[in-house]
Structure formats: C-alpha cells, structure tokens
Design an enzyme around this catalytic site. Structure first.
Site, PDB file in Angstrom:
ATOM      1  N   THR A 181       0.846  -1.187   0.000  1.00 21.04           N
ATOM      2  CA  THR A 181       0.000   0.000   0.000  1.00 21.04           C
ATOM      3  C   THR A 181       0.882   1.238   0.000  1.00 21.04           C
ATOM      4  O   THR A 181       2.022   1.200   0.451  1.00 21.04           O
ATOM      5  CB  THR A 181      -0.886   0.050   1.261  1.00 21.04           C
ATOM      6  OG1 THR A 181      -0.013   0.106   2.401  1.00 21.04           O
ATOM      7  CG2 THR A 181      -1.757  -1.171   1.378  1.00 21.04           C
ATOM      8  N   GLU A 327      -5.807  -3.714  -1.290  1.00 24.03           N
ATOM      9  CA  GLU A 327      -6.232  -4.897  -0.540  1.00 24.03           C
ATOM     10  C   GLU A 327      -7.282  -5.718  -1.273  1.00 24.03           C
ATOM     11  O   GLU A 327      -7.654  -6.799  -0.822  1.00 24.03           O
ATOM     12  CB  GLU A 327      -6.816  -4.466   0.819  1.00 24.03           C
ATOM     13  CG  GLU A 327      -5.793  -3.911   1.802  1.00 24.03           C
ATOM     14  CD  GLU A 327      -5.563  -2.412   1.647  1.00 24.03           C
ATOM     15  OE1 GLU A 327      -5.914  -1.853   0.582  1.00 24.03           O
ATOM     16  OE2 GLU A 327      -5.057  -1.792   2.592  1.00 24.03           O
ATOM     17  N   LYS A 438     -16.630  14.846  11.888  1.00 28.10           N
ATOM     18  CA  LYS A 438     -17.679  14.454  12.821  1.00 28.10           C
ATOM     19  C   LYS A 438     -18.127  15.674  13.605  1.00 28.10           C
ATOM     20  O   LYS A 438     -17.485  16.079  14.562  1.00 28.10           O
ATOM     21  CB  LYS A 438     -17.185  13.351  13.755  1.00 28.10           C
ATOM     22  CG  LYS A 438     -17.134  12.010  13.032  1.00 28.10           C
ATOM     23  CD  LYS A 438     -16.244  11.006  13.727  1.00 28.10           C
ATOM     24  CE  LYS A 438     -16.049   9.803  12.818  1.00 28.10           C
ATOM     25  NZ  LYS A 438     -14.784   9.123  13.031  1.00 28.10           N
TER      26      LYS A 438
END
Lengths: 544, 544
Positions: A181, A327, A438
């Site tokens: 990655t 992945e 958030k």
C-alpha cells in the site's frame, strides 16, 4: 469436476494457442516496439529458464520489479508467478526509505530494474539486505555504468534462455504477486495476491458492459508497479486483445499519440491522467482522432462529473468509473448505467455516472453504521463499506497487528471507506473513515465538499480536513488552490456562497485557506495527513 | 486472499442486491408471466424453506425436476443447490425406461413435475424406488387428478414458505446439479456438476464477444432439463439481464413471437430450432422485427453454413456456434471471427464461421492421433480432442467402468470427438470417433460428407455410416432424405457428381440409400447406431 487449479498460466496458454499472431506494442525511449503473443510466450519461457538456471531463484522466493509499463514487465508478470516464484512489483513512487523498507520486508532475492530508474535503486542499494542480483532492463546492447554489483543484462538472459519451459502445476492458493500500500501513516503494508485470487479477479473484470474483448486495443496507463495495473496484463492476454504499453515516463502527448496511432479502444488510469490528455488534446485541435475509443476506465480517486462531461462532449469518449484498493486486487465496483435507467433525464444520468458503481460478480458487501447495523439502500444513510470475496485480502504480509485492525470479528474486510448505496444498487464512496468530519454527532463528507468546491470555475484543487471544535467536536476547514487568473479576485465569501447552493448549511466550512498546492501522497492522492500536521503546527495559512 | 468458496448463491445475491427491478418473463399456457429478480429471490427463499420444513430433504440429497424452461424451473435451479441439495434435471425426452433408470440411479427423493408432463411420470412411477413425494408445477389453483401419491402443489409450498432464508456457505466442490447423457448405447451416464465447476463455467461464458451483458434480453431455448441450459440461468442472473423463458412445448411461432414481443437480443439453441424459426418467419413476411437481436448461439450439432447465411441475409441476424458436451458443463469452444481475420474475403469468412470455435479461457486441450501424438495446427491433421479444465468431469456418477474408459492415463478427458485445429486456433469437429469411416488406414469424416451432401438443394437430411469392406476395411454409405419435390428426380449419380466437386475421390460413398427419415436420438441427433443396426439386419433399403 476435475481438480484443476486456477493458475495464471491459463491466459498465457490461451494467447499462445489461439492468438499467436496478435500484437503487443510497447513504447520505449527509441520509439515503439512490437511483437506478438507468440514472441511473448517464447520470451517468457526463456526468462523462466533464466530464473532457474542463471539466477537460481527457488520456488516461492520473491523477485522484485522496479519498472514502468512495458513488454518486459509483462514478461515478468508471467515468467515469475507461472514458474512458482512471487513477483513483488515495487512502487517506484515510494520515498527512498520506503523503497528500501518494502524490498527488505518482502525479502526480494533478485531485482529487475529499468535502466532509467537505476539511480533510485543505486541510492538505496546499500540498505538492501536480501537482494543478491540485479537485472537491468534496457533497449541498449550494453549494460550501463552502475555502482551496483552482480548485475545482469535482461536481453542477455533472454538470449541465453531455453525457449521451452514446462510451466508447473501447483496449488491455486500459491502466492503470485505482492504489492505494498502507499501508506500515509507508518510503513507500507504488504498484500500478497494468490493465483486463485488474481485468476478470479481478472476473469471477472472481463464480464459485462465494461469488460474488454478480443477486438479491443487496450492500453493500461495505470501502473504495473502498483496493484497489478488493475489486472489488465492477465485479463487482456486471456482474450487476446492487442495490448499497448505506454513505457517509461509517458507524457500526456505520448499517451494521446499512442491512442491515436495504435487505435486504442480501451484504457485505464486515474483522473489526473485523463485531465492531462484532455488538456493536451485541447491545445492541439484537429490533431487527434479518438473515434476508435469505446471507453476509458477511471479509478484511484473520484471521477469529477465535469471531466466525464468534457470527455463526452469534446472528445466523444465515454469515461466510466471503477473502485478498489490495494487490498482488493483491486477492482470491486464499476459504474455503468443500467438499462432500467435509460429513460432518466440527462442530468440524472450524469449524477449516476458520478457514482462509484455496481458490485462485481462474486463479491459480497455490507455497509454498516457506527453501531454495526446495515444502512438502508436509500442513497443517504452512510456507513463503512465492508467486503468479502475471493480476491479480498485475509491478512497483511507479516503484519498481524495491522491485520487485526483491518477485519471485523466475523471476517469482513474493513475498507476504511464511508459509503452510501441507493435503491438501484449504486454505491457511492463519500469519504475515508479517517477524513470524515464528525460535527455534533453527525457526519460531513470531506469528499462531497471538495467536489462541490472543485465545481467552481476558479478552484483548481480543494481538500477539506476536520479541525477540532470546542462545541461541535470537529468542523470542516477548506484548503483551496485557486487558478492563477482568479487569485486575489475570488474570496472566501464567494466560495461560501457557491457552496450554500449545493450543501446543507451546517456542512459549510468554518474557514478557508488559499494555498499554492495541496500536498500529495506517493501515488498522487491528496495527503490530508500532511495538511492536518501543517494545521497542528500552525503552518496552514493563506498564501494569497 | 480470503478463503471464499465459489458458490451458486453468488449470482442470486448480486441480482437481488443490484438488479431487484429487472424482469424475468416466462411463457405459460395462459400467456406470459412476468416478475422481477426481487420476486425471484423471495420465492427462492420460500422454496428453500419448503425443502427444509415441508419436504424434509436433507443436505446433499437429490431433488429431481421434470420440466420445461420456465420461472419455476429457474427457482429450482437456485433453491435446491444453494440450500446444499442437488438438483437432478431429468431429461423429459428420454425413453420411459431410461427416465425410471436415471431417477432411481440418482436416488431422487422428491420430484418436481410440470402438470402437462405428469402422464409421463405417472407411467413410470411404479418403477421409481426412491421418490417419496411429488410436487406439481402448475398455473392452476388446484392440483390435477393424478395416480401419484404424496403430491404437493408448488404454489402452495411457495405460499407457505418463509421469505427469509440464510443460504449456507459450504465447500465449493459440493455437488449442485446432476444431468445424464443421452446415451445411444446402454444406460445414460450421470454427470455431477459442482458449485465451483458451474461458477467458473458460467462466469467464463460471459467473457468476450459472445458474452451476454446487463443490457441483453436473453432467451435460453436450449432446455433446462439437459446440460443446464448451457449455464444461462446462472450466467444471465449474474449480470442482471432480462431473462425470457419459452415455457412448455414452444413452437417456432411461440419462439418467434417472444423474440419479437420481448425484444430478445440473445438466444441459445440447437440448429433445428433455428431452422424452425427461419421457416416460420419466411411464411409470415413482414410480421416479425428481429432488429433487436445481437446474435444467436447455436450448439448441440454442427451449424450448417447455409443456415448461417440465410439468417444473416434474410433476417439480419448473426448465428454463432458453440461446442460442448454433457461431460463439459457444457461449453468449451465458441466461434467468432478474430479481428486479425477481418480482412478475409467473404467466402473465407463463412468458411471460418462454420468452424467449431476457439477454446474458452481456463481450459486446456490436446488433439492426438492414434499414436497419441499431438497433431499439427494446420486444419488438416485429425485427432481425438482431449480436454482438461475446472468444468470438465473427472468421473461418471457411480460408474467406475465408464469412468475408466473416458480418461487417458494422464488424466485428460476423451471427448470421443475427432477434430482438426488450424493455424488460427480454430477447432473443427470432424466426426465422432465411433462414426469415422476407417478406409485403408485413412480416416474419412462422416460429418464432412453429410455437410457436403446437405449443401445439395434436393437433400433435406443425410447421414453417413461406415459399412464393412473386404479390401478397405470400411467404406462410407450415405443415407439420404430427399425433399418431396425432388424424389424420383434426383439420382445417386447426381449426388455423386455433386460430392465429387467437394471431397477427395476416395471419400466418395460406395452407395446411397434414399430413406423417409433419419432415425434420431432422444435429443434429436442422428442415431447412426440405429442406421448401423438396420444395415446389419438388411433393413436399410431405398424407399423411393
């Protein structure tokens, strides 16, 4: 039914048996190289023999490649895994310390390096602990001067190799490729692709509207050094398509020339590639004929609706979107309009085209909210996308800790992406879990805000990050790169007014920062981690 | 990668998740029935629950179907294997004693029967030793009068069933379907299809030029009661195509009407089906619009070049050819023109179209002569076609003797077909091993002679068999059905003169017999076994 393992020698076998005459084209520094699948097979056999006899790589040992997209890299894609070794495609865009890390972590025994990338490897060679030999891939007859030791000439190996090789049959769960990655935090994580996983992935991407066919001329721009060039080298060999490899350091002009000259019908790449080609073609009106193109696939990051529209209206080319991760081999979703939606108004169609897509055959998904409940298929409720399937990882290579974090207790892979799914089955990635803002218990999608900002004509790039807020916990901060000609003319208030028309009021950023450029990761994505660090250090300030 | 088994619940899952609104159409005696994939999923769940709770079928037990192509048969294709039972699709064309044999041999516990086929089952029911219950599939509310005992009404089971069912996950090598060959000698042989085999077969037939797509409207005419309707029920669900099932006893008119009304884009069937439709359309000029059709697939027996040409010139429809056997799931080769051959003259193109085809991705072939040596890829040398691959059988069900005969020592399946392969990779089936005429140590293809004869306008059908010859060992005898209007007018000498222009002199038949019709097997193929028996008994004589 026969116990017949799914191995990557299958596409190679089919191509040499029924498509021996079809062409593979590879751009080099000295022009375009051409050969046939017959030649490919011959050279793959020679290379496999060289791995046996000259380089002495044992079964299951790792062989690294450090290379662009070209015919020699394609030969490695077959010779290494089909002779039961594992090809580690090292990402040439990683930072030097990461390059050394991944080669050592994968324990590569031999490294195949493009001549023009030698300096990068020479710089890290003293740190490499497992590499015993280097093979230089070059169009020149002689090896270049190099500080490396135990160096071979690729073409010399091919010349010496025996053109007969009996590809072994072994367990389909044997590793074939390994990729890392492009980590934004910590070291890159290793993903091992098995023969079975890649076989099923590459067969499945050939299915339906967005599958390629024998009649196609395919050009993977997406790098072979990162997530298997989305599987094209295997998929397109299976169907005997004419394959075009763009070679070293391709510019937008190189790519546009290849499309025009080789009559490319299909290509795959990231949005920045398509932007580059579009700009080049715009600057050279009348020079390019793209009528050969069936469509291009875009992935890696969200496809801006404006780009889709420009391609369709200016170039007559359809851009479709795919989605996946290192992945997940990588492709998991592709977006094309279902026939049941063909009577929608144009505007709705463009809205749909901007969606991430429909799940591929063979995979299973779940989108769950913070409580672990599945969200409604209403295109509104957000949750983390979880995946299962034969080409989804079950672990990171030699990394039990990261592995543990990546899965739910009942074995679902956590993509780390926040998504919605609508009543028609179209997934939409709205953010990375870690990039969500958030605010007061509700979620704000930083990606949605960025797309809305980038729809403003003055905005070249925009990245939104969460900053701490006493009352609301987090609030969005927009980092914006204005086009030269708008700098000093377009204000925060203009952008806020623009956004007000597109998003809910409580989504509006608390502040704007005008910067020279958005920092990028090794694969060209916005590095929000860097922006957050700059903010924490008080370095994120308007430049103009 | 995840250990994620390849199971047939995958297409069902995808269709209900992203294509819930798309349509499935099923012709019945009382008109056309329509529902969606959402409904299909609901009813499959109810049926699976009924198998559990009402019928008490245990895991891995066999469930028989005796039915036409319709939506209820499709429901059985999913509910039975996806709940880990095995669906035995009984061939309704078998002779009564064979029907009893296969049901007993497979040990079916429950038999699902179409109402209009009940008499066939009632006739053999006293001989059935394992069937404990019958389920009648009917559009009528009430069960018909029947001599059978322990009889259920299909729709009643569905109504009672719970619409929630958790499809289990199990080993991908678990049996899913079972089918029997249409044996010409001895008892039919059983072939067990696993989830893995069918998954890979059905995914692979979706690939490339001849794959179907979401935008297609597919109509499998090829029966669901014989070799899995060539995999269409799984393949076309995976991509969410609109599916059209032709229902009970479809006539050429029924099929032509469905194509025209439902805007069918793809269909699959045997040559006699295509001949019937062509004749019907010819008799009703102006009534049918087939412009919706992308192409039709033909298989089961060789596709006459004249038929291909008539479809293309008269109906504007492309007919392509596929090849396979009960033992191979069935599809192994499909024929479409490669782009590298696109500049061939028309005549050459038609010649190519008549070829059997190109091998599918994932399979491996070998064509060997009597000495076991591989033949040259020159389109001339003949040998037996051997196959390996994940959807090729490794045994006949409970039949070690027949199993032994069917494989080479190194594990290749003997197709029993004689083939050539040309330099372009196109296979051509030239004969069955047992139908070849072995004349003076050389092989004569009975099929080639038949095709050459049927190209004569007076010839309706022709079958060539080997008859014993003192000097040459065997020589060809041609059995010919002349069209009514040519009877008594066209002579042996005329046909011999016609053949002389098309085949080598030593291939010419030693004699001709003019018969009323060629005897057929249960699936409509020429029964050369019957002809040989008639010849042995002196019963093969000219009728006109």
């Amino acid at each position: 039914m026969m116990n017949y393992p799914l191995l990557l020698k299958s596409p190679l076998y089919r191509a040499k048996t029924i498509f021996p005459e079809k062409e593979i084209v590879s751009r080099g520094y000295n022009g375009v190289f051409r050969y046939t699948y017959r030649d490919l097979y011959d050279r793959v056999c020679r290379l496999a023999n060289a791995l046996d006899r000259v380089l002495g790589v044992k079964a299951l040992e790792h062989v690294g490649s450090f290379a662009w997209n070209h015919h020699r890299h394609l030969e490695l894609y077959y010779a290494v895994p089909c002779s039961q070794r594992v090809l580690h495609t090292v990402n040439i865009r990683l930072f030097p310390e990461q390059i050394a890390y991944v080669i050592n972590h994968a324990e590569d025994k031999v490294l195949f390096v493009d001549e023009d990338l030698l300096p990068l490897i020479e710089a890290v060679a003293p740190k490499l602990t497992t590499v015993q030999a280097y093979v230089v891939m070059t169009d020149n007859d002689k090896l270049p001067e190099t500080k490396l030791t135990n160096v071979y000439h690729y073409e010399e190996l091919i010349r010496q190799g025996d053109p007969h090789f009996d590809f072994p049959t072994f367990d389909e769960n044997t590793p074939a490729l390994i990729s890392y990655t492009s980590a934004t935090t910590g070291n890159p994580k290793g993903v091992v692709y098995t023969h079975r996983g890649l076989y099923l992935h590459c067969l499945t991407v050939l299915v339906d509207e967005l599958g390629t066919r024998e009649a196609d001329v395919t050009m993977p721009v997406v790098p072979m050094f990162h997530v298997n060039a989305w599987g094209r080298p295997y998929a397109d060999t299976w169907i005997g398509a004419k394959q075009v490899y763009p070679g070293p350091r391709p510019t937008a002009k190189d790519l546009a020339d290849l499309i025009h000259n080789e009559r490319v019908t299909y290509s795959a790449g990231v949005p920045t590639i398509w932007m580059g080609i579009l700009n080049h073609v715009r600057q050279h009106p009348g020079e390019y004929d793209f009528s050969c193109v069936r469509f291009f696939m875009s992935g890696g990051s969200a496809l801006p609706a404006a780009l889709t529209e420009a391609y369709e209206k200016e170039l007559g080319v359809k851009l479709y979107q795919g989605y996946g991760q290192t992945e997940t081999s990588p492709v998991t979703f592709v977006s094309f309009p279902k026939t049941s939606l063909k009577d929608l108004p144009d505007e709705e169609k463009y809205r749909l085209r901007a969606k991430t897509g429909l799940i591929l055959p063979g995979l299973e998904m779940k989108i769950v909210n913070e409580k672990g409940e599945e969200v409604a298929h209403d295109g509104k409720e957000m949750g983390e996308l979880l995946l299962k399937g034969p080409w989804i990882i079950d672990s990171y290579y030699k990394d039990p800790e990261k592995t543990k974090e990546a899965f739910t207790e009942d074995g679902w892979f956590r993509t780390g992406d926040i998504a919605t799914i609508d009543e028609n089955g179209y997934l939409q990635i709205v953010d990375r879990v870690k990039d969500l803002v958030k605010s007061g218990g509700e979620w704000i999608s930083s990606v949605d805000l960025e797309n809305a900002l980038m729809a403003h004509p003055a905005v070249m790039e925009a990245a939104v990050i969460a900053i701490p807020h006493e009352k609301w916990q987090e609030r969005p901060l927009a980092c914006v790169v204005l086009r030269e000609e708008y700098r000093g003319k377009v204000t925060k208030e203009d952008l806020q007014a623009h956004l007000s028309k597109m998003v809910a009021k409580w989504w509006l950023p608390d502040d704007y920062v005008f910067v020279e450029e958005i920092p990028k990761t090794s694969v060209g994505k916005f590095s929000k981690k860097t922006l957050r660090e700059q903010y924490d250090k008080g370095q994120l300030v308007s430049m103009y």
